[in-house]
Scaffold this motif. Sequence first.
Motif, PDB file in Angstrom:
ATOM      1  N   ASP A   1     -19.951 -20.925 -12.262  1.00 45.08           N
ATOM      2  CA  ASP A   1     -20.321 -19.549 -12.567  1.00 45.08           C
ATOM      3  C   ASP A   1     -21.011 -18.973 -11.330  1.00 45.08           C
ATOM      4  OD1 ASP A   1     -21.535 -17.195 -13.314  1.00 45.08           O
ATOM      5  OD2 ASP A   1     -22.624 -18.035 -15.016  1.00 45.08           O
ATOM      6  N   PRO A   2     -20.326 -18.132 -10.552  1.00 42.97           N
ATOM      7  CA  PRO A   2     -20.922 -17.640  -9.304  1.00 42.97           C
ATOM      8  C   PRO A   2     -22.057 -16.641  -9.521  1.00 42.97           C
ATOM      9  CG  PRO A   2     -18.791 -16.601  -9.678  1.00 42.97           C
ATOM     10  CD  PRO A   2     -18.940 -17.645 -10.740  1.00 42.97           C
ATOM     11  N   VAL A   3     -22.139 -16.044 -10.703  1.00 44.03           N
ATOM     12  CA  VAL A   3     -23.224 -15.092 -10.971  1.00 44.03           C
ATOM     13  C   VAL A   3     -24.553 -15.839 -11.085  1.00 44.03           C
ATOM     14  CG1 VAL A   3     -24.132 -13.397 -12.589  1.00 44.03           C
ATOM     15  CG2 VAL A   3     -21.674 -13.446 -12.062  1.00 44.03           C
ATOM     16  N   HIS A   4     -24.566 -16.894 -11.896  1.00 44.63           N
ATOM     17  CA  HIS A   4     -25.794 -17.664 -12.098  1.00 44.63           C
ATOM     18  C   HIS A   4     -25.880 -18.870 -11.169  1.00 44.63           C
ATOM     19  CE1 HIS A   4     -25.302 -15.598 -16.086  1.00 44.63           C
ATOM     20  NE2 HIS A   4     -26.556 -15.292 -15.795  1.00 44.63           N
ATOM     21  N   ARG A   5     -24.827 -19.108 -10.390  1.00 42.06           N
ATOM     22  CA  ARG A   5     -24.746 -20.225  -9.449  1.00 42.06           C
ATOM     23  C   ARG A   5     -25.018 -21.564 -10.147  1.00 42.06           C
ATOM     24  NH1 ARG A   5     -28.309 -19.009  -4.360  1.00 42.06           N
ATOM     25  NH2 ARG A   5     -29.655 -18.033  -5.905  1.00 42.06           N
TER      26      ARG A   5
END
Length: 656
Positions: A189-193
Amino acid sequence: MGDYLSPMVLMSVRGRESWMRGVDRSNGAPPAHGPVLYAVRPVTEMPRWALLERELFAALDRAWRLFSDRYTEGDGRLVFRDRLGVGLDGRDGVDDFYEPFFNWPTLYLLGGSADLLPAARRHWRGVTAQLTEMNMLADGYERGYDWFHQGEGLLLFYGLCLADPADPELRRLAARFADLYLPDGPNYDPVHRIVRAPHNGAEGPRWGFADEDAFFPWSLALRPYGLPLDGIDGVTHFDELAADPERARAYGRAMWDRMGRGDTLVNLAATGLAANACLLTGEDRYADWVAAYTGAWQERLAGRDVLPDNVGLDGAVGGHLDGRWYGGHYGWSWPHGLSSVASGALVGATNAAFLTGEPGYLDLARNPLDAVLRQSEQRRPDERGTLGERWDPHLRSMTAERTLMVPQRHNDSGWFDHTVMPTQLPMALWHFSREESDRERLELLRAGSGWDWSAVHTQRIKDEAGHEEPWYEFLHGRNPDFPERMLSSALESSAERVAAIESDPLDPATGPDALGIHHWQHLNPVVTEALLQLTTGSPQILYNGGLTHLHLRYHDATERRPGLPSDTAALVTDIRPGNTVVELVNTGPSARSVLVQAGAFAEHLIRTARVDEGPPVPVDGPYCRVELPAATRVRLTLTMSVRGARAACASPWETT
């Protein structure tokens, strides 16, 4: 990362006087791989360590063939007539099929026989086909499991990539496997890394811990580690669950909900896939992801005393554990604590520092070690907790009543489960960083130890670490006969495995059942720790997914293949970058040509090289070549810049 600096050495005709000093100045063009240095000292009495080293190479060459003949089939797969993938623990086992061969490419890389590389490759392919038939893999990769085990299973693949980096299939697979974790892949999940679940792989997040009804305990073998989860009303002991299936199902559902989703620290080992792909392909996107994901864990540490082990799907620490910074799968609480937490942090931190050149990432690896050292105590051997078998011979030999132990785990009751700190963790950190503060941590452990750090205990557990202390003493001039004792110990360990294979009562036509798949690991007769320490000046590779980081490595310049040439022995006695010392000996009747490389990935720069007592010769590149006439020896003293060149997983002859 710094730009690659091509080796530039001015060469001129200086006659026999310069040749005797060990420098080839026979023409005016700089050679492709640095200056050519010559051994001119005849061997009057062959060093015992050199003979033992060559004896170990020969013994291991015989031993791996015996194992292969006894336990594998024609296509390389292991003899196994049972099946994985069923039952409460049906996701487990992929790593156990690759692990028996984990260090075979390493032996080839050090100078094992030429046919060892194709043999290791055949076994990797055969096992991959075997596991695919059992539905344990999808498109050649683990369907979804924790990274404590995935890291173990990938060591064979990483080793093949380093040993044969020009292979196009390995490069394609390395990129495809790594892409599973990049922002466009299914796991991240690149938003929350975050990596979205503790079990992850080719099929993305594999929620929970089993494909069947949630249930805990999966096995009574887990009893020594106690309960995985705090805060469950009415459950106070493992045995209460083992005796009551309904309570075990309810507890399993709570585990699925609180521990079976979101990120866990051990997922940092997934950075090994991306680092391997970056080194093979040169694509910066892999380094960018390693930096972003490792950086996210650094931010989670900021302002805390202890590195947290879990993150919810919303990106918050403790998001599914009522705010607890501990309690994630393979985290601080269960099952192994420090071993898995510190390994994951160390793999992620070194990968990020290696690919970006930013040493600040290493603070992520320092924190777990220092956190438990702050809670250390002097304890008796009978007070040792779990994961202590490695220390049995050390504790039995103690003359003191107590020795330094650290807590491995933390739960609602605080720190617990004290044992001796695994020395391979702070040793690997110091070897990578070369920082005095990291060496001081080792000195603290040494000062608190109740046994003799110079002692060599003949023992072997599956990660093949365990002799860091006497090697450390040798590097600091306090253990002069360590090479001979260590090589003798390695020969003894391999011989014990060979004897066990030859007397193994297991039916060779059927192999073990699904409960006995660790059988092969226990009998792997290949031992490389001694060769790594003595020939390359490097510790054993981190078993839970570490890449190979070597101070020095070698190539046969005549055969153009990795490793020491036949009859050649090497002994690294000092690994200080400003004063690296290695002795090379040709024990045989024919001349040998050795290409000395600084770093596993040619990432270090050799500034100067000195032959015996001669003057320093400029190198300014990652290579120098040494010509060894029959029965000669040479001592090289190198000054180096650690990670002063652009790292790459490539053969030195790929572009020359």
